[in-house]
Motif scaffolding. Sequence first.
Motif, short mmCIF file in Angstrom:
data_model
loop_
_atom_site.label_atom_id
_atom_site.label_comp_id
_atom_site.label_asym_id
_atom_site.label_seq_id
_atom_site.Cartn_x
_atom_site.Cartn_y
_atom_site.Cartn_z
N TRP A 67 0.83 -1.21 0.00
CA TRP A 67 0.00 0.00 0.00
C TRP A 67 0.87 1.26 0.00
O TRP A 67 0.57 2.23 -0.69
CB TRP A 67 -0.95 0.01 1.19
N ALA A 68 1.95 1.24 0.76
CA ALA A 68 2.85 2.40 0.80
C ALA A 68 3.52 2.60 -0.56
O ALA A 68 3.63 3.74 -1.04
CB ALA A 68 3.90 2.21 1.89
N LEU A 69 3.94 1.52 -1.20
CA LEU A 69 4.55 1.64 -2.52
C LEU A 69 3.53 2.16 -3.53
O LEU A 69 3.85 3.04 -4.35
CB LEU A 69 5.09 0.28 -2.97
N GLY A 70 2.31 1.65 -3.48
CA GLY A 70 1.26 2.14 -4.38
C GLY A 70 0.96 3.61 -4.15
O GLY A 70 0.80 4.38 -5.11
N ALA A 71 0.93 4.03 -2.88
CA ALA A 71 0.68 5.44 -2.58
C ALA A 71 1.82 6.31 -3.08
O ALA A 71 1.59 7.39 -3.65
CB ALA A 71 0.49 5.62 -1.08
N LEU A 72 3.06 5.85 -2.90
CA LEU A 72 4.21 6.60 -3.40
C LEU A 72 4.15 6.76 -4.92
O LEU A 72 4.35 7.86 -5.45
CB LEU A 72 5.51 5.90 -3.00
N LEU A 73 3.85 5.68 -5.63
CA LEU A 73 3.74 5.75 -7.09
C LEU A 73 2.61 6.67 -7.52
O LEU A 73 2.76 7.44 -8.48
CB LEU A 73 3.54 4.34 -7.66
N LEU A 74 1.49 6.61 -6.83
CA LEU A 74 0.35 7.46 -7.16
C LEU A 74 0.68 8.94 -6.94
O LEU A 74 0.44 9.78 -7.81
CB LEU A 74 -0.88 7.06 -6.35
N VAL A 75 1.27 9.25 -5.79
CA VAL A 75 1.63 10.65 -5.49
C VAL A 75 2.66 11.14 -6.50
O VAL A 75 2.55 12.26 -7.02
CB VAL A 75 2.14 10.79 -4.04
N PHE A 76 3.66 10.34 -6.79
CA PHE A 76 4.69 10.72 -7.77
C PHE A 76 4.06 10.99 -9.13
O PHE A 76 4.38 11.98 -9.80
CB PHE A 76 5.74 9.61 -7.87
N THR A 77 3.14 10.12 -9.55
CA THR A 77 2.49 10.28 -10.84
C THR A 77 1.64 11.54 -10.88
O THR A 77 1.70 12.30 -11.86
CB THR A 77 1.61 9.05 -11.15
N VAL A 78 0.87 11.79 -9.84
CA VAL A 78 0.01 12.98 -9.81
C VAL A 78 0.85 14.24 -9.80
O VAL A 78 0.61 15.18 -10.57
CB VAL A 78 -0.96 12.92 -8.60
N VAL A 79 1.86 14.28 -8.94
CA VAL A 79 2.68 15.49 -8.81
C VAL A 79 3.42 15.79 -10.10
O VAL A 79 3.48 16.95 -10.53
CB VAL A 79 3.65 15.37 -7.61
N ARG A 80 3.95 14.79 -10.77
CA ARG A 80 4.72 15.06 -11.98
C ARG A 80 3.84 15.50 -13.14
O ARG A 80 4.34 16.01 -14.13
CB ARG A 80 5.59 13.87 -12.36
N ASN A 81 2.52 15.31 -13.03
CA ASN A 81 1.60 15.75 -14.07
C ASN A 81 0.91 17.07 -13.74
O ASN A 81 0.09 17.54 -14.52
CB ASN A 81 0.55 14.65 -14.34
N LEU A 82 1.23 17.66 -12.61
CA LEU A 82 0.69 18.97 -12.25
C LEU A 82 1.72 20.05 -12.56
O LEU A 82 2.92 19.78 -12.61
CB LEU A 82 0.32 18.98 -10.76
N PRO A 83 1.26 21.30 -12.74
CA PRO A 83 2.20 22.37 -13.10
C PRO A 83 3.35 22.56 -12.12
O PRO A 83 4.48 22.80 -12.53
CB PRO A 83 1.31 23.61 -13.18
N PHE A 84 3.10 22.44 -10.81
CA PHE A 84 4.17 22.65 -9.85
C PHE A 84 5.14 21.48 -9.77
O PHE A 84 6.20 21.58 -9.14
CB PHE A 84 3.62 22.98 -8.46
N GLY A 85 4.84 20.38 -10.43
CA GLY A 85 5.74 19.22 -10.44
C GLY A 85 6.53 19.11 -11.73
O GLY A 85 7.02 18.04 -12.07
N ALA A 86 6.68 20.23 -12.44
CA ALA A 86 7.37 20.21 -13.73
C ALA A 86 8.82 19.72 -13.60
O ALA A 86 9.37 19.20 -14.56
CB ALA A 86 7.34 21.60 -14.34
N ALA A 87 9.42 19.86 -12.43
CA ALA A 87 10.80 19.38 -12.25
C ALA A 87 10.88 17.87 -12.32
O ALA A 87 11.97 17.32 -12.56
CB ALA A 87 11.35 19.87 -10.91
N LEU A 88 9.77 17.16 -12.13
CA LEU A 88 9.76 15.71 -12.17
C LEU A 88 9.42 15.15 -13.56
O LEU A 88 9.40 13.94 -13.74
CB LEU A 88 8.76 15.16 -11.15
N VAL A 89 9.18 16.04 -14.51
CA VAL A 89 8.85 15.60 -15.86
C VAL A 89 10.13 15.25 -16.60
O VAL A 89 11.10 16.01 -16.55
CB VAL A 89 8.09 16.72 -16.61
N PRO A 90 10.16 14.10 -17.29
CA PRO A 90 11.38 13.73 -18.02
C PRO A 90 11.66 14.65 -19.21
O PRO A 90 10.83 15.24 -19.78
CB PRO A 90 11.12 12.31 -18.48
#
Length: 148
Positions: free
Chosen positions: A125-148
């Motif tokens: 569950w923790a791994l799934g939550a981490l992946l979900l948060v990472f995915t959501v943040v990298r697709n939001l404007p303030f997470g542009a630093a995480l975009v490849p």
Amino acid sequence: MGTVNAPVAPPTTRRRGPVRRLAAPLGVLAAGAAAFAYVGAVDPRHPGHYPVCPLLHLTGLYCPACGGLRSAYAVAHGDLGAALGANALAVAAYAACAVFWVVWTVRAASGRRTPGPQPRAVHWWALGALLLVFTVVRNLPFGAALVP
């Protein structure tokens, strides 16, 4: 009349030699090194060598693995900054795999039991939550630093 049971010899507790103990960790190392060598030799930034991400292709959204091959290419070339820029979570996963491999190898070399990781439901569950948060943040404007 009953049958007479012959005494049973105790099972042998013969220790495995170092070559047999290290066969699996060294095999995993060889497979990982071969994968990184291939990705290091075939640049993922040039189209046609690797399949495209279906989620990115169909929706324009970055999945948690987007940029993972580019980060592996950068790691293979010793460029940690580029690797982190391509996919920081993948770099963390590479590091975690390396740590687990070292622990496994040391335990195998010393002859201790090497049970594999035994994650519980909370870990998944923790791994799934981490992946979900990472995915959501990298697709939001303030997470542009995480975009490849």
